[in-house]
Design a protein around this motif. Structure first.
Motif, mmCIF file in Angstrom:
data_model
loop_
_atom_site.group_PDB
_atom_site.id
_atom_site.type_symbol
_atom_site.label_atom_id
_atom_site.label_comp_id
_atom_site.label_asym_id
_atom_site.label_seq_id
_atom_site.Cartn_x
_atom_site.Cartn_y
_atom_site.Cartn_z
ATOM 1 N N ARG A 5 0.587 -1.361 0.234
ATOM 2 C CA ARG A 5 -0.089 -0.054 -0.062
ATOM 3 C C ARG A 5 0.599 1.198 -0.185
ATOM 4 N NH1 ARG A 5 -5.069 -1.387 -0.092
ATOM 5 N NH2 ARG A 5 -5.796 -3.045 0.697
ATOM 6 N N ALA A 6 2.162 1.587 0.156
ATOM 7 C CA ALA A 6 3.284 2.090 0.770
ATOM 8 C C ALA A 6 3.304 2.284 -1.143
ATOM 9 C CB ALA A 6 4.036 1.916 1.033
ATOM 10 N N PHE A 7 3.124 2.235 -2.073
ATOM 11 C CA PHE A 7 3.574 2.355 -3.582
ATOM 12 C C PHE A 7 1.839 3.186 -3.780
ATOM 13 C CE2 PHE A 7 6.101 -1.062 -5.446
ATOM 14 C CZ PHE A 7 6.687 -0.785 -4.494
ATOM 15 N N SER A 8 2.552 4.329 -4.524
ATOM 16 C CA SER A 8 1.826 5.335 -5.050
ATOM 17 C C SER A 8 1.116 4.677 -6.748
ATOM 18 C CB SER A 8 2.191 6.732 -5.573
ATOM 19 O OG SER A 8 3.247 7.034 -6.470
ATOM 20 N N ASP A 9 0.021 5.095 -6.996
ATOM 21 C CA ASP A 9 -0.689 4.790 -8.568
ATOM 22 C C ASP A 9 0.350 5.446 -9.760
ATOM 23 O OD1 ASP A 9 -2.807 4.108 -7.424
ATOM 24 O OD2 ASP A 9 -3.891 6.116 -7.642
ATOM 25 N N ALA A 10 0.955 6.462 -9.444
ATOM 26 C CA ALA A 10 1.666 6.678 -9.984
ATOM 27 C C ALA A 10 3.284 5.631 -10.280
ATOM 28 C CB ALA A 10 2.353 8.136 -10.040
ATOM 29 N N GLN A 11 3.493 5.456 -9.026
ATOM 30 C CA GLN A 11 4.192 4.287 -8.894
ATOM 31 C C GLN A 11 4.253 2.617 -9.418
ATOM 32 O OE1 GLN A 11 5.417 4.126 -4.733
ATOM 33 N NE2 GLN A 11 7.518 5.727 -5.376
ATOM 34 N N VAL A 12 3.024 2.147 -9.676
ATOM 35 C CA VAL A 12 2.387 1.077 -9.546
ATOM 36 C C VAL A 12 2.964 1.611 -11.472
ATOM 37 C CG1 VAL A 12 0.252 -0.172 -9.667
ATOM 38 C CG2 VAL A 12 1.129 1.046 -7.597
ATOM 39 N N ALA A 13 2.094 2.531 -12.033
ATOM 40 C CA ALA A 13 1.918 2.748 -13.300
ATOM 41 C C ALA A 13 3.245 2.238 -14.011
ATOM 42 C CB ALA A 13 1.220 3.947 -13.786
ATOM 43 N N TRP A 14 4.293 3.220 -12.768
ATOM 44 C CA TRP A 14 5.845 2.967 -13.324
ATOM 45 C C TRP A 14 6.255 0.911 -13.592
ATOM 46 C CZ3 TRP A 14 8.473 5.146 -16.609
ATOM 47 C CH2 TRP A 14 8.408 6.774 -16.797
ATOM 48 N N LEU A 15 5.620 0.718 -12.107
ATOM 49 C CA LEU A 15 5.692 -0.586 -12.241
ATOM 50 C C LEU A 15 5.454 -1.603 -13.618
ATOM 51 C CD1 LEU A 15 7.606 -2.659 -10.301
ATOM 52 C CD2 LEU A 15 5.570 -2.408 -8.726
ATOM 53 N N SER A 16 4.094 -1.131 -13.376
ATOM 54 C CA SER A 16 3.178 -1.692 -14.575
ATOM 55 C C SER A 16 4.295 -1.974 -15.945
ATOM 56 C CB SER A 16 1.970 -1.249 -14.791
ATOM 57 O OG SER A 16 1.065 -1.102 -13.695
ATOM 58 N N PHE A 17 4.777 -0.841 -16.405
ATOM 59 C CA PHE A 17 5.620 -0.546 -17.829
ATOM 60 C C PHE A 17 7.036 -0.900 -17.451
ATOM 61 C CE2 PHE A 17 8.149 1.476 -19.765
ATOM 62 C CZ PHE A 17 8.651 2.043 -20.729
ATOM 63 N N VAL A 18 7.537 -1.407 -16.235
ATOM 64 C CA VAL A 18 8.304 -1.669 -16.456
ATOM 65 C C VAL A 18 8.281 -3.310 -16.662
ATOM 66 C CG1 VAL A 18 10.514 -3.006 -14.821
ATOM 67 C CG2 VAL A 18 10.047 -0.262 -14.937
ATOM 68 N N LEU A 19 7.163 -4.075 -16.059
ATOM 69 C CA LEU A 19 6.713 -5.726 -16.001
ATOM 70 C C LEU A 19 6.877 -6.076 -17.260
ATOM 71 C CD1 LEU A 19 7.023 -8.326 -13.972
ATOM 72 C CD2 LEU A 19 4.471 -7.412 -13.816
ATOM 73 N N LEU A 20 6.171 -4.713 -18.481
ATOM 74 C CA LEU A 20 5.841 -5.433 -19.474
ATOM 75 C C LEU A 20 6.428 -4.918 -19.909
ATOM 76 C CD1 LEU A 20 2.197 -3.594 -19.439
ATOM 77 C CD2 LEU A 20 2.798 -5.592 -20.163
ATOM 78 N N LEU A 21 7.378 -4.416 -20.395
ATOM 79 C CA LEU A 21 8.483 -4.344 -20.781
ATOM 80 C C LEU A 21 9.612 -5.351 -21.127
ATOM 81 C CD1 LEU A 21 10.249 -2.714 -23.293
ATOM 82 C CD2 LEU A 21 11.071 -1.117 -21.070
ATOM 83 N N ALA A 22 10.346 -5.661 -19.001
ATOM 84 C CA ALA A 22 10.583 -7.026 -19.382
ATOM 85 C C ALA A 22 10.192 -8.129 -19.783
ATOM 86 C CB ALA A 22 10.932 -7.020 -17.761
ATOM 87 N N LEU A 23 9.233 -8.689 -19.275
ATOM 88 C CA LEU A 23 8.448 -9.941 -19.941
ATOM 89 C C LEU A 23 8.391 -9.690 -21.673
ATOM 90 C CD1 LEU A 23 4.898 -9.963 -17.670
ATOM 91 C CD2 LEU A 23 7.194 -10.944 -17.681
ATOM 92 N N TYR A 24 8.408 -8.725 -22.722
ATOM 93 C CA TYR A 24 8.138 -8.424 -23.915
ATOM 94 C C TYR A 24 9.644 -8.684 -24.551
ATOM 95 C CZ TYR A 24 7.490 -6.402 -28.931
ATOM 96 O OH TYR A 24 7.359 -6.450 -29.880
ATOM 97 N N VAL A 25 10.704 -7.951 -23.970
ATOM 98 C CA VAL A 25 12.283 -8.774 -24.234
ATOM 99 C C VAL A 25 12.081 -9.825 -24.036
ATOM 100 C CG1 VAL A 25 14.802 -8.273 -23.548
ATOM 101 C CG2 VAL A 25 12.934 -6.229 -23.644
ATOM 102 N N ALA A 26 11.727 -10.472 -22.613
ATOM 103 C CA ALA A 26 11.586 -11.559 -22.595
ATOM 104 C C ALA A 26 11.245 -13.124 -23.909
ATOM 105 C CB ALA A 26 11.553 -12.324 -21.211
ATOM 106 N N VAL A 27 10.224 -12.611 -24.186
ATOM 107 C CA VAL A 27 9.102 -13.493 -25.317
ATOM 108 C C VAL A 27 10.353 -13.061 -26.507
ATOM 109 C CG1 VAL A 27 7.191 -12.947 -25.883
ATOM 110 C CG2 VAL A 27 6.972 -13.163 -23.712
ATOM 111 N N THR A 28 9.949 -11.967 -26.629
ATOM 112 C CA THR A 28 11.281 -11.333 -27.824
ATOM 113 C C THR A 28 12.436 -12.792 -28.154
ATOM 114 O OG1 THR A 28 10.386 -9.229 -28.253
ATOM 115 C CG2 THR A 28 11.964 -10.325 -29.308
ATOM 116 N N VAL A 29 12.804 -12.368 -26.871
ATOM 117 C CA VAL A 29 14.489 -13.561 -26.770
ATOM 118 C C VAL A 29 13.986 -15.225 -27.098
ATOM 119 C CG1 VAL A 29 16.441 -14.022 -25.180
ATOM 120 C CG2 VAL A 29 15.993 -11.755 -25.843
ATOM 121 N N ALA A 30 12.630 -14.860 -26.222
ATOM 122 C CA ALA A 30 12.101 -16.608 -26.095
ATOM 123 C C ALA A 30 11.493 -17.344 -28.063
ATOM 124 C CB ALA A 30 10.922 -16.800 -25.548
#
Length: 117
Positions: A75-100
């Motif tokens: 709960r300590a994470f703000s909505d803006a931090q969750v949005a950035w975390l979502s972006f970073v997670l999606l980007l990491a998953l996208y790179v992993a799927v592209t490499v696979a």
């Protein structure tokens, strides 16, 4: 005969995995673009962004990932931090799927085929 069946099964399995990775990559790409667009409109539209139709559509497309991370994040994470975390997670998953996907194309000897271009 048995060797032909094994090669055919390998090709079918490789084709299925390639299709699955391509679909996963597409879904991740759409969500990433929605979050990027939402971030740009957040900056450009300012305070009136909640009344912007395009912002609401992009928010709707990106909301499944953001909502899931909001539930998982402390709960300590703000909505803006969750949005950035979502972006970073999606980007990491996208790179992993592209490499696979690239690894599957190289290992399967499918370079130059329709799904490996």
């Amino acid at each position: 005969m048995a060797q032909t069946v094994l090669v055919l099964n390998f090709l079918v399995l490789t084709s299925f995995m390639l299709t699955l990775l391509s679909l996963t990559q597409l879904v991740l790409y759409i969500a990433l673009l929605a979050l990027i667009g939402q971030g740009l409109l957040h900056v450009l539209a300012g305070v009136g962004r909640d009344n912007n139709v395009f912002y609401r559509v992009l928010q709707l497309v990106g909301s499944p990932v953001t909502r899931a991370l909001r539930r998982l994040a402390p709960r300590a994470f703000s909505d803006a931090q969750v949005a950035w975390l979502s972006f970073v997670l999606l980007l990491a998953l996208y790179v992993a799927v592209t490499v696979a996907r690239a690894d599957l194309c190289i290992a399967g000897g499918l370079l130059g085929q329709a799904g490996c271009r």
